[in-house]
Design an enzyme around this catalytic site. Structure first.
Site, PDB file in Angstrom:
ATOM      1  N   LYS A 140      -8.879 -36.335 -73.188  1.00  0.00           N
ATOM      2  CA  LYS A 140     -10.231 -35.783 -73.039  1.00  0.00           C
ATOM      3  C   LYS A 140     -11.025 -36.564 -72.003  1.00  0.00           C
ATOM      4  CE  LYS A 140     -13.727 -37.196 -75.194  1.00  0.00           C
ATOM      5  NZ  LYS A 140     -14.745 -37.643 -76.177  1.00  0.00           N
ATOM      6  N   CYS A 210     -23.317 -24.344 -83.985  1.00  0.00           N
ATOM      7  CA  CYS A 210     -22.037 -24.244 -84.686  1.00  0.00           C
ATOM      8  C   CYS A 210     -21.653 -25.607 -85.251  1.00  0.00           C
ATOM      9  CB  CYS A 210     -20.962 -23.720 -83.732  1.00  0.00           C
ATOM     10  SG  CYS A 210     -19.490 -23.081 -84.558  1.00  0.00           S
ATOM     11  N   CYS A 217     -25.135 -19.841 -88.635  1.00  0.00           N
ATOM     12  CA  CYS A 217     -24.624 -18.535 -88.209  1.00  0.00           C
ATOM     13  C   CYS A 217     -25.743 -17.514 -88.040  1.00  0.00           C
ATOM     14  CB  CYS A 217     -23.588 -18.021 -89.216  1.00  0.00           C
ATOM     15  SG  CYS A 217     -22.099 -19.046 -89.339  1.00  0.00           S
ATOM     16  N   CYS A 220     -27.066 -17.590 -84.585  1.00  0.00           N
ATOM     17  CA  CYS A 220     -26.078 -17.485 -83.517  1.00  0.00           C
ATOM     18  C   CYS A 220     -25.984 -16.058 -82.983  1.00  0.00           C
ATOM     19  CB  CYS A 220     -24.715 -17.940 -84.034  1.00  0.00           C
ATOM     20  SG  CYS A 220     -23.408 -17.894 -82.785  1.00  0.00           S
ATOM     21  N   CYS A 226     -18.039 -13.314 -84.169  1.00  0.00           N
ATOM     22  CA  CYS A 226     -17.246 -14.472 -84.590  1.00  0.00           C
ATOM     23  C   CYS A 226     -16.496 -14.191 -85.893  1.00  0.00           C
ATOM     24  CB  CYS A 226     -18.153 -15.685 -84.762  1.00  0.00           C
ATOM     25  SG  CYS A 226     -17.285 -17.163 -85.349  1.00  0.00           S
TER      26      CYS A 226
END
Length: 243
Positions: A140, A210, A217, A220, A226
């Site tokens: 990463k 999230c 949610c 969102c 989703c």
């Protein structure tokens, strides 16, 4: 200390991706009872806009890709347009593993500074392969450094947020258990020109909306798309763990 300062100055640089990809070198079958040799995977840089790059892009577009991913990505961009998540206030000097013990960080910094001074003249390596050999540096961070310091998007930097959200949105064909598995799954279908923004988009989205536990949610824009929308609340009511 000189090596650390030079590396810090390098990491304060800017952005801009370059094109690169891997392809398999085909092997023609051999006759006469001889064993077939396995193909060798070759990695190389292709000039931007070249026929080779265009062919690879076309081939990638024919592969599997998640349903509604473009709309979901546009929605995340809309939710992140204020750029007010914690990650937006941090520079590259703060892109470290918060869970790593402090004594390890100090040791890694000292060891890495000595290596950079001895082997790289106080600068930093220019390849992922060399970067991951440095103490405490994983894939990463290596890909983030390549983009920030060398303006070369060599891969997607996948942390816990990118890993979690990619699985919730089903942006991976099969569930992945490790961030490195998620990186490989994303890079198999996501257009390369989007790799550079995925990390900061999803990290900020994961910090604000999230969330790992009790994601918001209802706030969102992807709640109707989703696959995991609302399931965390159901799991919580039934005594299950967070998604």
């Amino acid at each position: 200390m000189c090596a650390a300062r030079r590396a810090s100055r390098r990491l304060s640089g800017a952005r801009a991706p370059s094109a690169a990809f891997s392809t398999a070198a085909p092997k023609s079958p051999q006759r006469g009872g001889r064993r077939r040799r396995r193909g060798v995977r070759v990695g190389y840089e292709a000039p931007a806009g070249s026929a080779t790059e265009e062919a690879a892009t076309e081939a990638k577009q024919q592969k599997w890709e998640p349903k509604n991913w473009r709309q979901e990505l546009d929605n995340i961009r809309e939710m992140r347009k204020a750029r007010d998540a914690p990650v937006d206030q941090m520079g590259a000097e703060k892109c470290f593993d918060l869970e790593a013990p402090p004594e390890n960080k100090a040791r890694y910094i000292k060891q890495t500074s000595a290596i950079l001074q001895r082997d790289y003249g106080g600068d930093i390596p220019k390849t992922v392969a060399e970067l991951v050999k440095l103490p405490g540096v994983g894939p990463k961070m290596a890909h983030l450094v390549m983009a920030i310091a060398w303006q070369n998007v060599s891969g997607i930097g996948v942390d816990t947020h990118v890993h979690r959200i990619s699985n919730r949105l089903r942006w991976v064909r099969r569930e992945t258990k490790l961030p490195e598995e998620t990186r490989q799954a994303l890079e198999s279908w996501l257009p390369r020109e989007l790799w550079s923004e995925i990390n900061w988009l999803l990290v900020g989205f994961g910090q604000q909306t999230c969330l790992p536990v009790s994601p918001r949610c209802s706030d969102c824009l992807n709640r109707g798309l989703c696959p995991a929308a609302g399931k965390s609340q159901e799991a919580k009511r039934s005594g299950g763990g967070p998604l």
